[in-house]
Design an enzyme around this catalytic site. Sequence first.
Site, PDB file in Angstrom:
ATOM      1  CG  ASP A  31      11.599  11.411  14.167  1.00  0.00           C
ATOM      2  OD1 ASP A  31      10.870  10.506  13.744  1.00  0.00           O
ATOM      3  OD2 ASP A  31      11.714  11.715  15.377  1.00  0.00           O
ATOM      4  NE  ARG A  32       3.768  11.958  13.973  1.00  0.00           N
ATOM      5  CZ  ARG A  32       2.716  11.121  13.945  1.00  0.00           C
ATOM      6  NH1 ARG A  32       1.949  11.054  12.872  1.00  0.00           N
ATOM      7  NH2 ARG A  32       2.441  10.363  14.987  1.00  0.00           N
ATOM      8  CG  ASP A  33       5.658  10.585  16.637  1.00  0.00           C
ATOM      9  OD1 ASP A  33       4.900  11.570  16.520  1.00  0.00           O
ATOM     10  OD2 ASP A  33       5.411   9.466  16.154  1.00  0.00           O
TER      11      ASP A  33
ATOM     12  CB  SER B  18       5.694   0.186  14.586  1.00  0.00           C
ATOM     13  OG  SER B  18       5.757   0.709  15.900  1.00  0.00           O
TER      14      SER B  18
ATOM     15  CB  CYS C 262       9.221  -2.813   5.642  1.00  0.00           C
ATOM     16  SG  CYS C 262       9.628  -1.694   7.008  1.00  0.00           S
TER      17      CYS C 262
ATOM     18  CB  CYS D 151       9.881   2.135   4.406  1.00  0.00           C
ATOM     19  SG  CYS D 151       8.559   0.968   4.749  1.00  0.00           S
TER      20      CYS D 151
ATOM     21  CG  ASP E 190      13.674  11.795  18.672  1.00  0.00           C
ATOM     22  OD1 ASP E 190      13.496  11.223  17.577  1.00  0.00           O
ATOM     23  OD2 ASP E 190      13.028  11.519  19.703  1.00  0.00           O
TER      24      ASP E 190
END
Length: 496
Positions: free
Chosen positions: A332-334, A377, A417, A419, A446
Site C-alpha cells: 500500500d502507498r499512503d 479516490s 469499481c 479495483c 496499514d
Amino acid sequence: MTPSSSWAVVVPSLGRPSLRVLLESLAVQEHQPSAVVVVDDRRDASTALDVSAYPSARVLRGGGRGPAHARNLGWQALDAEWAVLVDDDVVLPTDWSDRLLADLAAAGPEVGGLQARLEVPLPADRRPTDWERGTAGLERAAWATAEMAYRRAALAAVHGFDERFPRAFREDADLALRVRRAGWQLLRGNRLVVHPVRPSNPWASLRQQRGNADDALMRRLHGPQWHEDAECPPGRLPLHVLTTGAGATALAALLGRRHRLAGLAVAAWLASTLDFAVRRIAPGPRTRDEVLAMLGTSVAIPPTAVLHRLAGAWRHRQAGPWPVPVRAVLFDRDGTLVEDVPYNGDPALVRPVPGAAQAVAALRRAGLRIGVVTNQSAVARGMVTRQQVDEVNARVEDLLGPFDTWQVCPHGPDDGCPCRKPAPGMVAAAAADLGLRPYEVVVVGDIGADVDAAHAAGARAVLVPNERTLAAEVEAAPLRAGTLGEAVELVLGGRR
Ligand SMILES: [Mg+2]
C-alpha cells in the site's frame, strides 16, 4: 479444556439455501462454539450473505477462490484450540455438540484432526441415481472436511490447506497427508452429521472430471502411491485412457483408410464405453432420463477425464510443497510506504516512512518483485488530477527505487469499481502483471482494506498498523508486524 472457548466453527459458503439449514441446526445445539466464521466464497458478493439464522456469525469474504482458500481465511481468523470445519450443505443432528465435545475431550495431544461420521440419506422408494450414489460415497471418504475438527496448531504447522486445489476435491486428502506427515494423528470421531444429496443435473458427472487435474497435483506432491497413502479409491483413469486411446485410434485409422484396424479399434472403444455405461446404469433407477444421461456421459467422460488429467499434469509440472515461496510483495502507498498526507498531489510532500528504503532494498536483494497497490479516490473527488498522482508516484520511485508494477485506483467509494481496496482487483491485476498466481504474493498495508483486498484476491497479507489503524483491524489481521522492516523479515523468513 473449557468447552465454551476451545472450539469454533468455520463454514465456507457459496450462499446456497442449505447454509440457513446448517446455521439453524447449529443455533439450537446445547453447547455453542466460541465463534462462528462464515466465509462468503461467492464470486459475486455484491449482496450480503444471509446469516440471520446465526446472527453472531462473522462473515469474511473469500472472493470465489475455492474452499481451500476460504477455510484458511476462516481458521486463521480464530483463536480457539479447535477449528471445526463444516461445509454449508450438511445438517447437524440435535446431539451433535454433545458428541463433538466428547470426541474432542477424548483426543490426546497427539491428535491433530477428528473426522465426523457422515450419513447421506438416499431415497427409500427407488434406487439411487449415479449422482446420489456418488454423494453417498462421502460416507466412506477418509478425512472429508464436510465436517472435520482440526487442531489449529496442526493447521498452522502445515500452513493450512494447499490453495492450488481450486475446488472441493482432494484438498482435504492433501491436508490430511501433510498433517500426518507433520507427526499428528487423525482419527474418526463418534459424532454424526447428515449430508443431504444436493439437486443436480445429468451433466454433473462430466463437470466432476475437472478433479482429474487435482489428482495430477496429488501425484506431483505425494508420489504415485498417493491413493493408498490418502485412503482414496483408485478411480477409473487407466480404463479411461484405454477407452480414449481406442477412440483416437479408430478415428486415425478411418482417416488413413485402414479399415481393419478401424474396425478393431471401434469394437474396443464400443466395448469399454458400454461396459462403463452398464456399470453406471445397472445399480440406478433405470428411468429413461437416467439411462440417456448415463449413455451420453459415459461416451464423454473418458476423453474429458484424460484431457483434464493432462492439463493438470502440465499446469502442476513444477509444483513444489505448500506453502509456495513468496515471489512478490505489493505495498500500500499512503501510511505504509510513505507518510500519509491525505489527498496528496504534491511530490514535494512525499516522505518515506522510517525503514522503507531498507525494506524494499532487502526484497530486491532477495530477488522478489515489488509493487504498489494504492487507492487514490482524490482523483474521483476532483481534488487532484491523475497526472499529479503519477508525479507523486514518480517521486516515490525517486526516493525508494523502481517498483515492478503500479496499480492505482482513481475511483471513489461509491463508484462500485472492482479495483478499489478492499475489492481484490488491483492485487489480482498486479499478480497478473508480474506473471504470478495470487498465492505467490503478499500485500503489506496499514488498514483492514489492504488485508481484505489481499485475502479476497487469494494473496497473503501483513498488516503494519499505525495510529490510524482501527483496533478491530489489528485484531482481525492474521499476520502483523510492528514496522515495515519486520514485515519484510516475516516475508523473507517465511520463504526459508
Ligand atoms: Mg494506507
